[in-house]
Design an enzyme around this catalytic site. Structure first.
Site, short mmCIF file in Angstrom:
data_model
loop_
_atom_site.label_atom_id
_atom_site.label_comp_id
_atom_site.label_asym_id
_atom_site.label_seq_id
_atom_site.Cartn_x
_atom_site.Cartn_y
_atom_site.Cartn_z
N GLY A 18 -13.48 -10.76 27.37
CA GLY A 18 -14.50 -11.45 26.58
C GLY A 18 -15.66 -10.57 26.19
O GLY A 18 -16.76 -11.06 25.94
N ASN A 20 -16.07 -9.07 23.44
CA ASN A 20 -16.45 -9.47 22.07
C ASN A 20 -17.22 -10.80 22.11
O ASN A 20 -18.23 -10.96 21.44
CB ASN A 20 -15.22 -9.61 21.19
CG ASN A 20 -14.79 -8.28 20.60
OD1 ASN A 20 -15.45 -7.73 19.74
ND2 ASN A 20 -13.71 -7.74 21.14
N LEU A 91 -4.35 -14.62 22.84
CA LEU A 91 -2.99 -14.07 22.71
C LEU A 91 -1.92 -15.07 22.29
O LEU A 91 -0.79 -14.69 22.06
CB LEU A 91 -2.61 -13.38 24.03
CG LEU A 91 -3.51 -12.18 24.38
CD1 LEU A 91 -3.02 -11.49 25.64
CD2 LEU A 91 -3.56 -11.19 23.23
N ASN A 108 -9.83 -13.89 12.90
CA ASN A 108 -9.30 -13.13 14.05
C ASN A 108 -9.70 -11.68 13.88
O ASN A 108 -9.91 -11.19 12.77
CB ASN A 108 -7.77 -13.23 14.07
CG ASN A 108 -7.15 -12.42 15.21
OD1 ASN A 108 -7.58 -12.51 16.35
ND2 ASN A 108 -6.15 -11.63 14.88
N HIS A 110 -8.40 -7.81 14.90
CA HIS A 110 -7.24 -7.07 15.40
C HIS A 110 -7.64 -5.60 15.54
O HIS A 110 -8.27 -5.04 14.64
CB HIS A 110 -6.06 -7.23 14.42
CG HIS A 110 -4.82 -6.55 14.91
ND1 HIS A 110 -4.06 -7.06 15.93
CD2 HIS A 110 -4.24 -5.39 14.53
CE1 HIS A 110 -3.05 -6.24 16.17
NE2 HIS A 110 -3.13 -5.23 15.33
N ASP A 151 -1.46 -12.00 12.74
CA ASP A 151 -2.18 -10.87 12.12
C ASP A 151 -1.85 -10.71 10.63
O ASP A 151 -1.66 -9.59 10.14
CB ASP A 151 -1.80 -9.56 12.85
CG ASP A 151 -2.11 -9.64 14.32
OD1 ASP A 151 -1.35 -9.06 15.11
OD2 ASP A 151 -3.10 -10.32 14.67
C1 GRF Z 1 -10.05 -6.80 21.28
O1 GRF Z 1 -9.62 -5.47 21.30
C2 GRF Z 1 -9.58 -7.47 20.02
O2 GRF Z 1 -9.41 -6.59 18.93
C3 GRF Z 1 -8.23 -8.00 20.42
O3 GRF Z 1 -8.39 -8.42 21.76
C4 GRF Z 1 -9.39 -7.62 22.37
C5 GRF Z 1 -10.39 -8.52 23.05
O4 GRF Z 1 -11.18 -7.76 23.88
N1 GRF Z 1 -7.83 -9.09 19.57
P1 GRF Z 1 -12.36 -8.53 24.69
O5 GRF Z 1 -11.71 -9.56 25.58
O6 GRF Z 1 -13.27 -9.15 23.67
O7 GRF Z 1 -13.03 -7.43 25.48
#
Ligand code: GRF
Length: 198
Positions: A18, A20, A91, A108, A110, A151
């Site tokens: 998490g 992000n 996922l 999303n 990627h 994607d």
């Molecule tokens: C990120 O690398 C994003 O691009 C991918 O999943 C990862 C999530 O990372 N879809 P985090 O859980 O936000 O650290």
């Protein structure tokens, strides 16, 4: 409690750490127009749920059966007043029912330059390993609308970084995460700020 709010409410879907989600929450903390109203995960032990707790944001752990064979939680999301969905390391594939309920309101991120290095099973370190073994000179991030294929939806934004000779999947992942943390929140704001609350 119903999710009535004059602000545009986003739900962040995540399966992992998490990092992000953390950046997005911080970015929108005092935003007058948009707020993070819900954190959704398919993993009860996901780190993102601890972030939700620390930040005082409601969370929802979803069940596979209900997500794929039931209502895909559309009713619950609407009841909570969710207007926009952000996938940040989620996922599972999104069921059509949920995509149809949020047309052009689900994005999303990627960790590669789509359309290459995307699709089923292409996530996390596997993406960076594939990019490195293909001897690519650059990689990056792609932020796109979600459609019925992995994607695959309309690309909104891409940012690039160099892939050096001595890069490993770990060192490349670090550069990619930096690009994500620097750009995702701003792109979410640009994409979400014009939607009309239904
Ligand atoms: C990120 O690398 C994003 O691009 C991918 O999943 C990862 C999530 O990372 N879809 P985090 O859980 O936000 O650290």
């Amino acid at each position: 409690m119903s999710g009535l709010s004059s602000k545009i409410q986003m739900a962040i879907f995540a399966s992992g750490t998490g990092s992000n989600a953390q950046k997005i929450i911080e970015y929108f903390n005092d935003n007058p127009q948009i707020k993070v109203g819900l954190i959704v995960s398919n993993k009860p032990e996901a780190g993102v749920l601890n972030i939700a707790k620390e930040e005082g944001i409601p969370s929802l752990v979803i069940d596979k059966e209900k997500f794929f064979k039931g209502n895909a939680y559309v009713d619950e999301l609407k009841e909570k007043g969710i207007d926009f969905i952000v996938l940040a390391g989620f996922l599972w594939k999104i069921p059509s029912l949920l995509i149809k309920a949020y047309p052009n309101r689900m994005i999303n991120i990627h960790p590669a330059l789509l359309p290459k290095y995307g699709g089923k099973g292409m996530y996390g370190s596997r993406v960076h390993e594939t990019v490195i073994s293909a001897k690519e000179k650059e990689s990056g991030i792609t932020i796109h609308y979600v459609d019925d294929l992995y994607d695959h939806g309309k690309i909104i934004f891409q940012a690039k970084c160099a892939v050096e000779e001595n890069d490993t999947p770990e060192t490349l992942a670090k550069k990619i995460h930096l690009l994500e943390h620097e750009n995702f929140s701003r792109i979410i704001e640009q994409s979400a700020k014009n939607i009309v609350k239904t």
